[in-house]
Design a protein around this motif. Structure first.
Motif, PDB file in Angstrom:
ATOM      1  N   LYS A  67       0.866  -1.194   0.000  1.00 55.90           N
ATOM      2  CA  LYS A  67       0.000   0.000   0.000  1.00 55.90           C
ATOM      3  C   LYS A  67       0.897   1.237   0.000  1.00 55.90           C
ATOM      4  N   ASN A  68       0.435   2.293  -0.567  1.00 52.58           N
ATOM      5  CA  ASN A  68       1.182   3.557  -0.618  1.00 52.58           C
ATOM      6  C   ASN A  68       2.615   3.371  -1.124  1.00 52.58           C
ATOM      7  N   ARG A  69       2.724   2.713  -2.266  1.00 57.59           N
ATOM      8  CA  ARG A  69       4.050   2.452  -2.830  1.00 57.59           C
ATOM      9  C   ARG A  69       4.735   3.751  -3.240  1.00 57.59           C
ATOM     10  N   THR A  70       5.976   3.919  -2.827  1.00 49.86           N
ATOM     11  CA  THR A  70       6.724   5.134  -3.188  1.00 49.86           C
ATOM     12  C   THR A  70       7.978   4.754  -3.969  1.00 49.86           C
ATOM     13  N   ASP A  71       8.597   5.741  -4.588  1.00 49.95           N
ATOM     14  CA  ASP A  71       9.819   5.476  -5.357  1.00 49.95           C
ATOM     15  C   ASP A  71      11.035   5.442  -4.442  1.00 49.95           C
ATOM     16  N   THR A  72      11.157   4.390  -3.695  1.00 43.01           N
ATOM     17  CA  THR A  72      12.299   4.263  -2.785  1.00 43.01           C
ATOM     18  C   THR A  72      12.869   2.855  -2.921  1.00 43.01           C
ATOM     19  N   ILE A  73      14.072   2.676  -2.419  1.00 39.10           N
ATOM     20  CA  ILE A  73      14.699   1.341  -2.508  1.00 39.10           C
ATOM     21  C   ILE A  73      13.995   0.401  -1.520  1.00 39.10           C
ATOM     22  N   LYS A  74      13.433  -0.692  -2.064  1.00 36.50           N
ATOM     23  CA  LYS A  74      12.710  -1.622  -1.191  1.00 36.50           C
ATOM     24  C   LYS A  74      13.431  -2.949  -1.053  1.00 36.50           C
ATOM     25  N   ALA A  75      14.273  -3.224  -2.026  1.00 41.83           N
ATOM     26  CA  ALA A  75      14.961  -4.518  -1.961  1.00 41.83           C
ATOM     27  C   ALA A  75      16.396  -4.357  -2.433  1.00 41.83           C
ATOM     28  N   LEU A  76      17.288  -5.076  -1.747  1.00 38.44           N
ATOM     29  CA  LEU A  76      18.683  -5.096  -2.152  1.00 38.44           C
ATOM     30  C   LEU A  76      19.088  -6.542  -2.376  1.00 38.44           C
ATOM     31  N   VAL A  77      19.589  -6.814  -3.581  1.00 31.60           N
ATOM     32  CA  VAL A  77      20.104  -8.151  -3.888  1.00 31.60           C
ATOM     33  C   VAL A  77      21.622  -8.035  -4.000  1.00 31.60           C
ATOM     34  N   HIS A 149      13.634   2.717   3.623  1.00 34.73           N
ATOM     35  CA  HIS A 149      12.383   2.008   3.286  1.00 34.73           C
ATOM     36  C   HIS A 149      12.608   0.565   2.856  1.00 34.73           C
ATOM     37  N   LEU A 150      13.837   0.093   3.043  1.00 37.42           N
ATOM     38  CA  LEU A 150      14.157  -1.257   2.554  1.00 37.42           C
ATOM     39  C   LEU A 150      13.414  -2.331   3.353  1.00 37.42           C
ATOM     40  N   ARG A 151      12.851  -3.301   2.631  1.00 38.75           N
ATOM     41  CA  ARG A 151      12.121  -4.399   3.289  1.00 38.75           C
ATOM     42  C   ARG A 151      12.770  -5.760   3.067  1.00 38.75           C
ATOM     43  N   PRO A 168      33.317  -8.699   5.247  1.00 43.32           N
ATOM     44  CA  PRO A 168      33.333  -7.380   5.914  1.00 43.32           C
ATOM     45  C   PRO A 168      32.488  -6.350   5.169  1.00 43.32           C
ATOM     46  N   ASP A 169      32.549  -6.358   3.832  1.00 40.87           N
ATOM     47  CA  ASP A 169      31.734  -5.412   3.052  1.00 40.87           C
ATOM     48  C   ASP A 169      30.250  -5.664   3.289  1.00 40.87           C
ATOM     49  N   ILE A 170      29.874  -6.938   3.306  1.00 39.56           N
ATOM     50  CA  ILE A 170      28.448  -7.258   3.498  1.00 39.56           C
ATOM     51  C   ILE A 170      27.997  -6.787   4.885  1.00 39.56           C
ATOM     52  N   MET A 171      28.825  -7.037   5.885  1.00 36.49           N
ATOM     53  CA  MET A 171      28.443  -6.616   7.236  1.00 36.49           C
ATOM     54  C   MET A 171      28.324  -5.089   7.300  1.00 36.49           C
ATOM     55  N   LYS A 172      29.211  -4.424   6.591  1.00 38.64           N
ATOM     56  CA  LYS A 172      29.144  -2.957   6.586  1.00 38.64           C
ATOM     57  C   LYS A 172      27.831  -2.500   5.935  1.00 38.64           C
ATOM     58  N   ILE A 173      27.508  -3.107   4.799  1.00 37.13           N
ATOM     59  CA  ILE A 173      26.265  -2.733   4.101  1.00 37.13           C
ATOM     60  C   ILE A 173      25.070  -2.964   5.030  1.00 37.13           C
ATOM     61  N   ILE A 174      25.079  -4.123   5.690  1.00 31.87           N
ATOM     62  CA  ILE A 174      23.953  -4.465   6.564  1.00 31.87           C
ATOM     63  C   ILE A 174      23.800  -3.440   7.697  1.00 31.87           C
ATOM     64  N   SER A 175      24.908  -2.863   8.111  1.00 28.93           N
ATOM     65  CA  SER A 175      24.818  -1.873   9.198  1.00 28.93           C
ATOM     66  C   SER A 175      24.021  -0.634   8.764  1.00 28.93           C
ATOM     67  N   TYR A 176      23.839  -0.440   7.464  1.00 30.34           N
ATOM     68  CA  TYR A 176      23.055   0.697   6.959  1.00 30.34           C
ATOM     69  C   TYR A 176      21.584   0.328   6.728  1.00 30.34           C
ATOM     70  N   LEU A 177      21.238  -0.946   6.903  1.00 30.55           N
ATOM     71  CA  LEU A 177      19.871  -1.377   6.573  1.00 30.55           C
ATOM     72  C   LEU A 177      18.986  -1.375   7.810  1.00 30.55           C
ATOM     73  N   PRO A 178      17.669  -1.209   7.608  1.00 31.99           N
ATOM     74  CA  PRO A 178      16.770  -1.296   8.764  1.00 31.99           C
ATOM     75  C   PRO A 178      16.875  -2.689   9.392  1.00 31.99           C
ATOM     76  N   LYS A 179      16.771  -2.749  10.702  1.00 35.18           N
ATOM     77  CA  LYS A 179      16.846  -4.055  11.392  1.00 35.18           C
ATOM     78  C   LYS A 179      15.618  -4.892  11.057  1.00 35.18           C
ATOM     79  N   LYS A 180      14.483  -4.207  10.916  1.00 36.76           N
ATOM     80  CA  LYS A 180      13.259  -4.935  10.587  1.00 36.76           C
ATOM     81  C   LYS A 180      13.203  -5.086   9.059  1.00 36.76           C
TER      82      LYS A 180
END
Ligand code: AMP
Length: 410
Positions: A67-77, A149-151, A168-180
């Protein structure tokens, strides 16, 4: 099973139709409902199993039904290589044709112009980012990547990313992502370091496994580090005087098969050999005798071994490390049928450590290296040629009598 049973958005179903998939593959059957249900997931599946669509389809479903889809990053592969990132992005584009979800592949090695194109897409809100870890860090460091807004986080070919030193790079990236968030990890193999890694970043994950079959649970596996000129003496030590009704020895070369045959016959051991110098009828006869337990020990070359179909062998000796890790699994599968316990012992010379590491990776556990018995001489140095000892840290062998028992097959 039919794709319609997943109850995916009708526009995604149109995409599946247009691409021409008729039925889901096993990894898709397992993964799609679990991803839609919202749980974290570990999927052990190799490239070629349909794993990309297994996460792309529910990902798109989750995004288009938001619902209320916005132009933001929602998924990171995250993917280990530029080639895989491009491939994933192409599948995304194909499936999202009818739903209009935007995506961008972000990978290293391109020009400054490419970097600017990526930057623009990231800033204007591509909904799915497919990235190699190093390149994404460069964008993150520039300060404009908004993950708030990443899910979904997906790690594709996680074992390869760890092999390539991206942890280490992956852990660093994850530190920028929402915990939920929902985290999905796909990996062809599940060695100990991946297990430890999943514990850090996934939350109560469900698990599906489509890995190659593992050796039977009651096979005792072990290995010796040994120089080539110590091998014959070691074979003699392992067999002579033991209660082993059926011993199969695999060797890479015809000449080593012949040497072994001669040497073990001289020791009065009950042995026959098959190799490509024998006529088809002679080979058949030797095999018949071995199957019927008229001969205790059979030595065979690798090539011939592929066609050997004999079960219930008490001991398998890999006189060389098999070139192909899957060959190891198949060979070891010949022992310990029914309720019997079998043994598989591999000789690793000082140039074969890397190949052996590949086998351990494939079966997901370290195989116990035994000290050479007395009278054989000094073994090659443990570390020579070993590319990455840390892969198996903390997972020492615990099996009976110094052997490692393989985990129970699920
Ligand atoms: P992957 O394992 O994701 O690299 O996929 C391997 C190949 O299988 C790709 O060419 C996919 O397009 C194809 N594929 C994936 N899922 C299906 C399916 N359900 N039916 C037919 N082909 C598929």
């Amino acid at each position: 099973m039919k794709f319609s049973e997943f109850k995916l958005d009708s526009r995604i179903m149109q995409g599946i139709d247009a691409i021409g998939y008729e039925n889901p593959t096993p990894v898709q059957e397992g993964a799609i409902p679990q991803i839609i249900s919202g749980s974290d997931l570990i999927a052990c599946a190799q490239t070629g199993t349909g794993k990309t669509a297994a996460y792309v389809l529910p990902l798109l479903h989750g995004i288009v039904t938001e619902k209320n889809r916005t132009d933001t990053i929602k998924a990171l592969v995250l993917a280990p290589t530029r080639e895989l990132a491009v491939q994933i992005d192409q599948q995304l584009e194909g499936f999202s044709y009818f739903v209009g979800v935007s995506s961008i592949a972000v990978y290293g090695g391109g020009s400054g112009v490419d970097f600017e194109v990526e930057k623009k897409a990231i800033k204007t809100g591509a909904e799915i980012l497919v990235a190699t870890p190093g390149r994404l860090i460069s964008h993150i460091n520039s300060g404009y990547v908004d993950f708030s807004h990443l899910r979904y986080l997906i790690l594709d070919e996680a074992d390869r990313m760890l092999d390539m030193g991206f942890q280490p790079d992956i852990m660093k990236i994850i530190s920028y992502l929402p915990k939920k968030r929902q985290t999905l990890l796909f990996s062809a193999t599940m060695p100990g370091d991946i297990r430890a890694f999943t514990k850090k970043i996934l939350h109560n994950p469900n698990e599906i496994s489509l890995a190659v079959s593992k050796p039977a649970e009651n096979v005792l596996q072990a290995a010796y580090r040994v120089y080539d000129n110590q091998k014959i003496a070691l074979v003699k030590k392992l067999i002579a005087g033991k209660d082993l009704p059926s011993v199969l020895i695999f060797s890479a070369t015809k000449s080593s098969v012949k040497d072994l045959e001669k040497e073990l016959q001289r020791q009065k051991l009950d042995i026959k050999a098959i190799h490509s110098d024998l006529e088809q009828d002679q080979r058949k006869e030797v095999l018949r005798q071995f199957k019927n337990r008229e001969v205790q020990i059979l030595v065979a070359t690798d090539i011939v071994s592929r066609g050997i179909d004999i079960d219930n062998i008490s001991l398998i000796i890999n006189y060389n490390v098999p070139q192909d890790a899957e060959d190891y699994v198949h060979r070891v599968g010949r022992t310990a049928r029914a309720d019997k316990t079998g043994m598989a012992i591999t000789f690793i010379n000082d140039r074969e450590t890397w190949n052996f590491t590949k086998i351990e990776k494939l079966i997901g556990s370290e195989i116990r290296k035994l000290p050479l018995p007395e009278g054989i001489g000094k073994a090659p140095s443990k570390d020579r040629g070993r590319p990455d000892k840390s892969r198996f840290k903390g997972g020492g062998p615990k099996g009976k009598g110094g052997f490692k028992r393989t985990p129970k097959r699920k």
